[in-house]
Scaffold this motif. Structure first.
Motif, PDB file in Angstrom:
ATOM      1  N   SER A  52       0.801  -1.218   0.000  1.00 40.13           N
ATOM      2  CA  SER A  52       0.000   0.000   0.000  1.00 40.13           C
ATOM      3  C   SER A  52       0.836   1.271   0.000  1.00 40.13           C
ATOM      4  O   SER A  52       0.379   2.318  -0.472  1.00 40.13           O
ATOM      5  N   THR A  90      -7.141   5.120  -8.006  1.00 39.98           N
ATOM      6  CA  THR A  90      -8.400   4.392  -8.018  1.00 39.98           C
ATOM      7  C   THR A  90      -8.972   4.488  -9.434  1.00 39.98           C
ATOM      8  O   THR A  90      -9.191   5.584  -9.939  1.00 39.98           O
ATOM      9  N   HIS A 110      -9.615  -4.378  -4.443  1.00 31.71           N
ATOM     10  CA  HIS A 110      -8.404  -3.605  -4.132  1.00 31.71           C
ATOM     11  C   HIS A 110      -7.178  -4.393  -4.581  1.00 31.71           C
ATOM     12  O   HIS A 110      -7.138  -5.618  -4.489  1.00 31.71           O
ATOM     13  N   ASP A 112      -3.920  -3.389  -3.634  1.00 37.83           N
ATOM     14  CA  ASP A 112      -2.812  -3.269  -2.693  1.00 37.83           C
ATOM     15  C   ASP A 112      -2.854  -4.424  -1.697  1.00 37.83           C
ATOM     16  O   ASP A 112      -3.889  -5.062  -1.489  1.00 37.83           O
ATOM     17  N   ASN A 169      -8.904  -0.373  -6.442  1.00 41.04           N
ATOM     18  CA  ASN A 169      -8.521   0.533  -5.356  1.00 41.04           C
ATOM     19  C   ASN A 169      -7.128   0.173  -4.843  1.00 41.04           C
ATOM     20  O   ASN A 169      -6.867  -0.983  -4.512  1.00 41.04           O
ATOM     21  N   GLU A 172      -6.809   0.221   0.039  1.00 39.50           N
ATOM     22  CA  GLU A 172      -7.787  -0.364   0.949  1.00 39.50           C
ATOM     23  C   GLU A 172      -7.159  -0.808   2.257  1.00 39.50           C
ATOM     24  O   GLU A 172      -7.747  -0.654   3.334  1.00 39.50           O
ATOM     25  N   SER A 176      -8.479   3.061   2.869  1.00 36.09           N
ATOM     26  CA  SER A 176      -9.159   3.695   1.726  1.00 36.09           C
ATOM     27  C   SER A 176      -9.303   5.202   1.912  1.00 36.09           C
ATOM     28  O   SER A 176     -10.331   5.792   1.566  1.00 36.09           O
ATOM     29  N   SER A 179      -9.246   6.734  -1.634  1.00 32.54           N
ATOM     30  CA  SER A 179     -10.210   6.208  -2.598  1.00 32.54           C
ATOM     31  C   SER A 179     -11.661   6.329  -2.165  1.00 32.54           C
ATOM     32  O   SER A 179     -12.569   6.112  -2.975  1.00 32.54           O
ATOM     33  N   ASP A 354     -14.234  -1.986   1.912  1.00 28.94           N
ATOM     34  CA  ASP A 354     -14.877  -0.912   1.153  1.00 28.94           C
ATOM     35  C   ASP A 354     -16.384  -1.129   1.027  1.00 28.94           C
ATOM     36  O   ASP A 354     -17.119  -0.199   0.706  1.00 28.94           O
TER      37      ASP A 354
END
Length: 403
Positions: A52, A90, A110, A112, A169, A172, A176, A179, A354
């Motif tokens: 991330s 995103t 996501h 990541d 994304n 996350e 997040s 995003s 999310d």
């Protein structure tokens, strides 16, 4: 925005039939024929490290994803990018319904992971029988591979499906933060929401707790404790009282656990502390639980009039409550699963995703439709290879049912 839009109601649940037996047989045969390619693609994808906190690696991973989707599913009709400096982009990709459906669904994925660069050196992606392991295979790279193949195979077989809005994304795993705006904007366009996070022992997730991170600072007045025992004000004493109060409040209801996990303060053993801080995390199952915790924090005041308290932080994700719309969507999905020969269970879990954002907007959300396996965020995370067949087939059949 209507709080109810985008989810099937009970009458809709009854009015659609799953695929016919011959269609199920053909779909399964096609998915099984793709299994080796799916495993190879997931091996390649999971061998691209996407932590991330590394924007360059995230960008490289996203490039691979979009190229793979282009080859597997085809080019999207529209592509929208949400950029926030310091975070992975995103990206939203629209895949129109080849069957002319007017329905829309959102798919949240996501890209990541929690794993730092270099993790692969000591833990490469490996497959042994039905067991596939490697950084991110369970959380949640298998979910994207399954979704892409479900779309490609369903379209090739001429199965109906809704229009699909796919969100990719890159932050996350860190909340997040960058995003969220894009997620809420895109899912707010309407339609049911599917989150391709990993399953919970095979079950989908229809409820998740909301997550908050809070910090309380105490400011005292430093004096030598031995020379002036009745003057000054101890920030450590104040923060200790706060911690006891917060933990006691967490016991009022079984649902919202509140834990103070970081405690710091003071400079010398013989000096009344001028500053102390406590950091805590709280998980709540409902908006009502969140409001109660907020009142607990708002009601804190220093015990010593010479001291002060300051509370900062807030909710990282709102609770994902099991609404009537989500319940109806689950029942529909469970019926599709039965037609495919397996039981689809539902669970409520403590971790957030999310999907929490979508549920808070009143949308029907089915989470955990990704990989079947275990060990999220653990060095032994794994997926079932056979589970990829089951879930890919399930997603294709569910999309056909929703069309």
């Amino acid at each position: 925005m209507p709080a109810h839009h985008g989810g099937p109601d009970e009458s809709e649940t009854v009015s659609h039939d799953p695929l016919q037996p011959d269609q199920v047989t053909t779909l399964r045969r096609e998915v099984e024929a793709r299994l080796d390619a799916m495993v190879a693609d997931l091996t390649t994808y999971a061998s691209l490290e996407t932590p991330s906190d590394d924007v360059d690696l995230l960008e490289a991973g996203l490039r691979w994803i979009e190229a793979w989707l282009g080859e597997t599913v085809g080019p999207p009709a529209d592509r929208r990018v949400h950029v926030v400096e310091g975070y992975g982009d995103t990206v939203t990709l629209d895949y129109p319904s080849p069957s002319g459906s007017t329905e829309w669904v959102s798919a949240l994925c996501h890209y990541d992971t929690v794993w730092s660069e270099g993790t692969l050196a000591g833990w490469p992606v490996t497959v042994e029988g039905d067991h596939m392991t490697g950084p991110g295979v369970f959380d949640m790279k298998s979910g994207l591979i399954q979704l892409g193949n479900a779309l490609a195979i369903g379209d090739r077989l001429g199965l109906p499906r809704p229009n699909v809005r796919l969100l990719l994304n890159g932050d996350e795993e860190v909340g997040s933060i960058a995003s969220r705006e894009a997620i809420e904007r895109e899912v707010g366009r309407g339609g049911a929401v599917f989150v391709f996070e990993s399953a919970a022992d095979g079950a989908v997730k229809t409820a998740r707790k909301g997550v908050g991170i809070f910090e309380v600072e105490a400011f005292g007045v430093e004096v030598p404790a031995g020379l002036h025992p009745r003057s000054g004000a101890s920030a450590v004493d104040e923060i200790a009282r706060v911690v006891l109060t917060l933990h006691a409040a967490a016991d009022v209801e079984a649902g919202p656990p509140l834990n103070v996990g970081v405690l710091q303060g003071g400079t010398r053993p013989h000096v009344k502390a001028g500053h102390a801080r406590a950091m805590g995390a709280v998980r709540v199952p409902s908006a009502g639980g969140a409001a109660r915790i907020e009142r607990v924090f708002a009601g804190r005041a220093a015990h010593d009039p010479a001291a002060t308290l300051k509370v900062t932080g807030g909710w990282n994700r709102p609770p994902m409550e099991r609404s009537a719309a989500t319940g109806a969507l689950y029942e529909r999905a469970a019926r599709v699963a039965t037609s495919l020969g397996f039981e689809l269970r539902e669970v409520s879990v403590g971790g957030a995703s999310d999907g929490n954002f979508a549920a808070a907007l009143g949308l029907a959300v089915l989470d955990g439709v990704g990989g079947v396996g275990g060990g999220a965020h653990a060095r032994h995370e794994w997926i079932s290879v056979h589970g990829m067949v089951e879930r890919t087939e399930f997603v294709a059949a569910l999309l056909a049912d929703l069309a």
